[in-house]
Design a protein around this motif. Sequence first.
Motif, PDB file in Angstrom:
ATOM      1  N   ASN A 139       0.873  -1.170   0.000  1.00 43.16           N
ATOM      2  CA  ASN A 139       0.000   0.000   0.000  1.00 43.16           C
ATOM      3  C   ASN A 139       0.910   1.221   0.000  1.00 43.16           C
ATOM      4  OD1 ASN A 139      -1.503   2.245   0.854  1.00 43.16           O
ATOM      5  ND2 ASN A 139      -3.015   0.906   1.839  1.00 43.16           N
ATOM      6  N   PRO A 187      -0.544   6.273 -18.380  1.00 37.00           N
ATOM      7  CA  PRO A 187      -0.546   6.899 -17.054  1.00 37.00           C
ATOM      8  C   PRO A 187      -0.176   5.900 -15.953  1.00 37.00           C
ATOM      9  CG  PRO A 187      -2.778   6.360 -17.717  1.00 37.00           C
ATOM     10  CD  PRO A 187      -1.897   5.972 -18.865  1.00 37.00           C
ATOM     11  N   LEU A 218       5.978  11.909  -8.885  1.00 34.55           N
ATOM     12  CA  LEU A 218       6.999  12.375  -7.940  1.00 34.55           C
ATOM     13  C   LEU A 218       6.412  13.419  -6.993  1.00 34.55           C
ATOM     14  CD1 LEU A 218      10.194  12.455 -10.165  1.00 34.55           C
ATOM     15  CD2 LEU A 218       9.506  10.761  -8.451  1.00 34.55           C
ATOM     16  N   ASP A 264       2.113   0.590   4.343  1.00 37.22           N
ATOM     17  CA  ASP A 264       3.185  -0.340   4.636  1.00 37.22           C
ATOM     18  C   ASP A 264       4.191   0.295   5.584  1.00 37.22           C
ATOM     19  OD1 ASP A 264       4.012  -3.086   3.222  1.00 37.22           O
ATOM     20  OD2 ASP A 264       5.771  -1.994   3.959  1.00 37.22           O
ATOM     21  N   LEU A 276      15.936  12.762  -9.383  1.00 41.09           N
ATOM     22  CA  LEU A 276      15.243  11.486  -9.223  1.00 41.09           C
ATOM     23  C   LEU A 276      14.614  11.076 -10.552  1.00 41.09           C
ATOM     24  CD1 LEU A 276      14.725   9.466  -7.001  1.00 41.09           C
ATOM     25  CD2 LEU A 276      12.736  10.796  -6.279  1.00 41.09           C
TER      26      LEU A 276
END
Length: 363
Positions: free
Chosen positions: A252, A291, A305, A319, A340
């Motif tokens: 999750n 997407p 992001l 989680d 990133l």
Amino acid sequence: MKQLLLFFAVLMLLSSCASKMPQYTYEPVPYELGVPFFPDSVNIPANNPMTVDGVTLGRYLFYDQRLSGDPKKPMSCATCHKQEHSFECGTELFPDGRPVGNSGKKTPNVMLSLINLVWNNSGYFWNGYVNKESGKNIETTVTMAITAPHEMDGDINQAVKLIKKDKRYRELFYKAFGTDEIDIDLISKAIAQFVRSIVSFNSKFDRFMAGEEQLSKSEMRGLMLFTTERADCFHCHGSPALPLWTNNLFMNNAKDIDFEGQNDRSAVTQNPLDKGKYRVPTLRNIEFTAPYMHDGRFKTLDDVLEFYNNGLKRSPYIDPLSINTNHGGMHLSAQDLKDLKAFLLTLSDTAFLKDERYGNPWK
Ligand code: HEC
Ligand code: HEC
């Protein structure tokens, strides 16, 4: 005269025998994946070993629009799974990333890229519905795709009939399985072999790891963010040591608070703790598969992001590995986010998109 008749009779007998005997041979050669990773964790059922001719046959079938069983509604696996989008559908024809099946219904979720699936042992589809424990595997997805209203909306018997009609398949089936008795079991096996053969391991990052190419400073900084707890992506999406770029587990990732009506992992396991969990998708070729997320809620990588940066939501189901959730996101600078993203783009394998081994053999 009698002798002449006998001569003709023998001749006819011989020629009818000859036409029943296959002119081709069955000499199965094991198919090599050609990738040095994880040879022991391949998910290949014992009753469907991969062979060179099995994969070839599967490729013909994967691209065969007669599989829908209805010439008026032709559809193949490749109608949706397009090589130029890492075997997702792209947004040219389906702007929200959800293809429309032959019944006019859209698929419930967006697509998954059909790459490196042979190393997934935890279950296929976003929620892992197709898994070994329930006796299902990639073979099963073939009959599912033929019959599902949001996919081919077809009839299995009709599909087999149309495939049988094309005499060219006799030789392909004989070479692949030692029989030209075509049925849905062998069709499913061959397509599954082809899907398992689809591997993508030639990204800039792979070449960097092999010492063949350099990363830019920005890409290098992105790698550092990704693989440390600052961005904390590696807990779920792998690392240079797990070059599938997914752990293939169900997680999750803190997108939602309300999980009502989601067809998530808990729908498969009946475990309420699995709410909001989906299979972690590979980040390989992520550039070509917008997407994003199972419901396609993010249109671009920048949107994704931004979500991980500021949009993480707390719920009892997130989680524990999602360590940035406690403070709502990574809170990285604009430059960090650029880095990133630059790193994520090094996972693109552009040669794969044109790799002839996976292209349309009918062309
Ligand atoms: C109408 C579009 C469509 C067609 C046609 C189609 N698929 Fe798919 N496929 C999808 C979508 C959408 C998903 C993701 C489904 C999900 O998990 O909710 C998917 C998922 C899969 C997966 C699971 C991938 C993974 O990583 O778990 C496999 C395997 C697959 N398809 C194989 C096939 C095969 C083989 C065929 C042809 C027999 C086929 N598909 C035809 C749309 C399609
Ligand atoms: C706790 C595990 C976890 C962490 C940590 C995590 N992700 Fe994810 N990621 C997931 C899951 C699960 C999905 C799919 C969720 C869904 O479809 O609803 C996903 C989806 C994505 C997607 C969309 C993939 C697609 O095919 O649609 C991208 C891109 C992505 N993550 C990038 C990242 C980046 C970059 C980071 C680090 C900033 C990160 N993730 C951290 C679990 C995680």
